[in-house]
Design an enzyme around this catalytic site. Structure first.
Site, PDB file in Angstrom:
ATOM      1  CD  GLU A 255      -1.526  -2.127   3.880  1.00 40.48           C
ATOM      2  OE1 GLU A 255      -1.454  -1.019   4.435  1.00 40.48           O
ATOM      3  OE2 GLU A 255      -1.291  -3.188   4.468  1.00 40.48           O
ATOM      4  CB  CYS A 289       0.287   6.015   2.370  1.00 38.29           C
ATOM      5  SG  CYS A 289       1.587   4.788   2.466  1.00 38.29           S
TER       6      CYS A 289
HETATM    7  P1  NDP Z   1      -6.210   5.480  -6.145  1.00 36.90           P
HETATM    8  O1  NDP Z   1      -7.111   5.000  -5.088  1.00 36.90           O
HETATM    9  O2  NDP Z   1      -6.675   6.555  -7.042  1.00 36.90           O
HETATM   10  O3  NDP Z   1      -5.747   4.271  -7.084  1.00 36.90           O
HETATM   11  C1  NDP Z   1      -5.111   3.120  -6.569  1.00 36.90           C
HETATM   12  C2  NDP Z   1      -5.137   2.039  -7.617  1.00 36.90           C
HETATM   13  O4  NDP Z   1      -6.483   1.613  -7.818  1.00 36.90           O
HETATM   14  C3  NDP Z   1      -4.626   2.489  -8.974  1.00 36.90           C
HETATM   15  O5  NDP Z   1      -3.908   1.440  -9.582  1.00 36.90           O
HETATM   16  C4  NDP Z   1      -5.896   2.771  -9.708  1.00 36.90           C
HETATM   17  O6  NDP Z   1      -5.767   2.687 -11.084  1.00 36.90           O
HETATM   18  C5  NDP Z   1      -6.780   1.653  -9.209  1.00 36.90           C
HETATM   19  N1  NDP Z   1      -8.210   1.864  -9.402  1.00 36.90           N
HETATM   20  C6  NDP Z   1      -8.867   3.037  -9.636  1.00 36.90           C
HETATM   21  N2  NDP Z   1     -10.205   2.810  -9.725  1.00 36.90           N
HETATM   22  C7  NDP Z   1     -10.388   1.478  -9.550  1.00 36.90           C
HETATM   23  C8  NDP Z   1     -11.530   0.631  -9.531  1.00 36.90           C
HETATM   24  N3  NDP Z   1     -12.775   1.103  -9.693  1.00 36.90           N
HETATM   25  N4  NDP Z   1     -11.352  -0.676  -9.334  1.00 36.90           N
HETATM   26  C9  NDP Z   1     -10.111  -1.188  -9.140  1.00 36.90           C
HETATM   27  N5  NDP Z   1      -8.987  -0.438  -9.154  1.00 36.90           N
HETATM   28  C10 NDP Z   1      -9.125   0.877  -9.348  1.00 36.90           C
HETATM   29  O7  NDP Z   1      -4.872   5.896  -5.394  1.00 36.90           O
HETATM   30  P2  NDP Z   1      -3.597   6.593  -5.998  1.00 36.90           P
HETATM   31  O8  NDP Z   1      -3.015   5.754  -7.083  1.00 36.90           O
HETATM   32  O9  NDP Z   1      -3.935   8.003  -6.277  1.00 36.90           O
HETATM   33  O10 NDP Z   1      -2.583   6.499  -4.758  1.00 36.90           O
HETATM   34  C11 NDP Z   1      -2.593   7.406  -3.718  1.00 36.90           C
HETATM   35  C12 NDP Z   1      -3.349   6.827  -2.527  1.00 36.90           C
HETATM   36  O11 NDP Z   1      -2.745   5.618  -2.125  1.00 36.90           O
HETATM   37  C13 NDP Z   1      -3.265   7.743  -1.320  1.00 36.90           C
HETATM   38  O12 NDP Z   1      -4.507   7.782  -0.667  1.00 36.90           O
HETATM   39  C14 NDP Z   1      -2.233   7.056  -0.450  1.00 36.90           C
HETATM   40  O13 NDP Z   1      -2.338   7.379   0.908  1.00 36.90           O
HETATM   41  C15 NDP Z   1      -2.540   5.627  -0.724  1.00 36.90           C
HETATM   42  N6  NDP Z   1      -1.406   4.774  -0.364  1.00 36.90           N
HETATM   43  C16 NDP Z   1      -1.539   3.921   0.688  1.00 36.90           C
HETATM   44  C17 NDP Z   1      -0.457   3.155   1.083  1.00 36.90           C
HETATM   45  C18 NDP Z   1      -0.572   2.187   2.217  1.00 36.90           C
HETATM   46  O14 NDP Z   1       0.283   1.325   2.327  1.00 36.90           O
HETATM   47  N7  NDP Z   1      -1.570   2.259   3.067  1.00 36.90           N
HETATM   48  C19 NDP Z   1       0.834   3.237   0.395  1.00 36.90           C
HETATM   49  C20 NDP Z   1       0.832   4.131  -0.703  1.00 36.90           C
HETATM   50  C21 NDP Z   1      -0.253   4.874  -1.065  1.00 36.90           C
HETATM   51  P3  NDP Z   1      -5.465   4.010 -11.938  1.00 36.90           P
HETATM   52  O15 NDP Z   1      -4.352   4.741 -11.288  1.00 36.90           O
HETATM   53  O16 NDP Z   1      -5.060   3.424 -13.219  1.00 36.90           O
HETATM   54  O17 NDP Z   1      -6.749   4.790 -11.929  1.00 36.90           O
END
Ligand code: NDP
Length: 510
Positions: A255, A289
């Site tokens: 997602e 999102c």
């Molecule tokens: P990120 O992609 O930065 O992070 C998402 C999650 O992945 C966080 O928990 C993050 O941890 C974790 N993460 C980071 N690096 C890794 C890795 N190498 N391996 C595994 N996990 C990892 O997104 P954001 O948290 O900034 O959220 C915003 C994004 O989410 C936007 O693009 C938004 O559009 C999308 N989104 C999509 C939705 C949907 O339903 N399609 C709904 C809501 C948001 P940490 O934060 O601890 O780095």
């Protein structure tokens, strides 16, 4: 208990139920004030592995409860969330920055999904007989959807309750245990959700566990041998998650982000469409999102629409007090992305109709016009309270421009003619609302997910339940046939006879 007391006093190693959290810790802070809300362990690969092992054992007990037993306990969980809704909303407000009222809305939606998932799991996933067909007419055939065991959930910070719950609720209702890794920006909310589970379902505490940390903890969860990894976040991180999961052939649900478009047609209710664009683009400081980032308004309504959006935006006020319409950017670095897109839009000849300033963590509600389609303000996810509005000749041109993106999460069509549904169908996105924004997210029976770089797989609805299962097919021979085609003892002419029957049944079709 006031949250300040509850979370300010969280010792570094007591969050969660893991026995051996690592010594390394990190702080969660209030994006408005910078105050530390809590200190959380950075769970390393060993700690994540331990959580998954415990979840595996819990998953067996959870699956053995059956649909009815799980439904009762999921009801207890949602009852707990409903009774503590203000406490959780206050925590969301403090950790994410959004207004308390918006947090209430988010939690309410999550509770509704929990209710739907619990109530519809049996009907969607339970055993059912299917027609065995001509070749296996002497067999009974049945289909059921079995849980995967442990589902890993990695969530973002923008809707720290609703977004992960879209995976958690459906994975649990399908009979899985869950290990959830919240964003490092919202570990307190994630930990609260797991604590709430333990309070509501004390006999099975390990069915929903939380591990905290940053990307490394998420990567460890990808490699921990879970049955599926449900990721919500940016497309860039999604690629890393897929690569890590590929090492163990762990299936993934993606997602990812959006650059969601709205088309405003000739006959749209301009005031209502402007209201939808403003809410869809700027609520939650634009960090949604499925929020609107691009609007294509036809020439017939463009001037009125821009004027109305600008008028409505004037009433918005970012802040962290009770009257504020939206809060600060949750992640300070996101203001850099917003600034970059604003600069790029201006440099490319775009005009700021209103807003365009960034002060501290707050971005003013911003409307950009005349921005070329090649500007990053149009091509990349901004994730801030900004809207670009472009003039198009007609809805067909709006559709072409709306679809000219690699992202395809959600879209909106505003216009009351019969062509609305036709255009909605042709919008290249997983979900489209006509004459409203974000509505599909509040309909639990509807699947939620994107196309292209916005990801694949679905949460919510029957598709969301099936997403966390494997289909199991069973046939049972009811009586033997005189001629068994799948036997070395079949008569030599049996296959020819079958071919003749096939010719009669199927051969007439041209
Ligand atoms: P990120 O992609 O930065 O992070 C998402 C999650 O992945 C966080 O928990 C993050 O941890 C974790 N993460 C980071 N690096 C890794 C890795 N190498 N391996 C595994 N996990 C990892 O997104 P954001 O948290 O900034 O959220 C915003 C994004 O989410 C936007 O693009 C938004 O559009 C999308 N989104 C999509 C939705 C949907 O339903 N399609 C709904 C809501 C948001 P940490 O934060 O601890 O780095």
């Amino acid at each position: 208990m006031p949250l300040s007391e509850e979370w300010d006093s969280v010792p570094a190693t007591t969050t969660g139920t893991l026995d051996h959290p690592t010594q390394e810790t990190f702080e969660s802070t209030d994006p408005a004030s910078g105050a530390v809300l809590g200190v959380f362990p950075v769970h390393d690969a060993a700690a994540v592995g331990e959580a998954v092992t415990r979840a595996r054992a819990a998953a067996e007990q959870w699956a053995a409860l059956g649909f009815a037993g799980r439904r009762t306990r999921l009801a207890a969980y949602r009852g707990h969330l409903a009774r503590h809704v203000h406490e959780l909303a206050d925590l969301v407000h403090r950790e994410n920055g959004k207004p308390h009222a918006d947090a209430l809305l988010e939690i309410t939606l999550a509770v509704d999904h929990l209710a739907w998932a619990g109530a519809h799991a049996r009907r969607t996933l339970g055993p059912r007989r299917v027609n065995p067909g001509l070749l296996a007419a002497n067999h009974a055939a049945s289909l059921e959807y079995q849980p995967l065991g442990v589902v890993g959930v990695i969530g973002p910070w923008n809707y720290p309750v609703f977004t992960p719950m879209g995976s958690i609720a459906y994975a649990l209702a399908a009979g899985n245990a869950v290990v959830f890794k919240p964003s490092e920006f919202t570990p307190a909310v994630g930990s609260w959700l797991a604590e709430a589970w333990r309070a509501a379902v004390p006999e099975l505490p390990d069915v929903l566990q939380v591990v905290t940390g940053s990307g490394g903890t998420g990567a460890a969860l990808c490699r921990a041998g879970v049955g599926k990894l449900a990721f919500t976040g940016s497309a860039a991180t999604g690629r890393k998650v897929m690569a890590a999961c590929a090492e163990t052939l762990t299936p993934v649900l993606m997602e990812c982000g959006g650059k969601d478009a709205m088309i405003v047609d000739d006959d749209a209710d301009v005031v209502a469409a402007a209201g939808a664009a403003v809410w869809g683009g700027m609520s939650n400081a634009g960090q949604t999102c499925i929020g609107i980032e691009r609007v294509y308004a036809t020439s017939a309504v463009y001037d009125r629409f821009v004027a109305e959006v600008t008028r409505q935006v004037a009433d918005l006020r970012p802040g962290s007090d009770e009257q504020a319409t939206y809060g600060p950017m949750t992640m300070a670095s996101q203001t850099d992305v917003v600034r970059r897109h604003l600069d790029d839009a201006r440099a490319a000849g775009g005009r700021v109709a209103t807003g365009g300033t960034v002060e501290g963590g707050y971005v003013a509600p911003t409307v950009l016009v005349d921005v070329p389609e090649t500007s990053t303000a149009v091509t990349e996810e901004t994730f801030g309270p900004t809207l670009t509005i472009a003039r198009v000749a007609d809805a067909e041109e709006g559709l072409r421009r709306a679809n000219a993106t690699s992202l395809g999460l959600s879209s909106v069509f505003s216009g009351s003619t019969a062509k609305a549904v036709d255009l909605a169908r042709r919008m290249r996105s997983g979900m489209t609302s006509i004459n409203s924004v974000l509505t599909f997210a509040s309909v639990p029976a509807l699947p939620f997910g994107g196309v292209g770089d916005s990801g694949f797989g679905r949460i919510h609805g029957a598709d969301g339940l099936r997403e966390f299962t494997r289909a199991k097919a069973i046939t049972r021979q009811r009586f033997p046939l005189p001629v068994d085609l799948m036997s070395f003892r079949r008569p030599a002419a049996a296959a020819d006879t079958l071919a003749r029957v096939m010719g009669v049944v199927h051969g007439r079709h041209r």
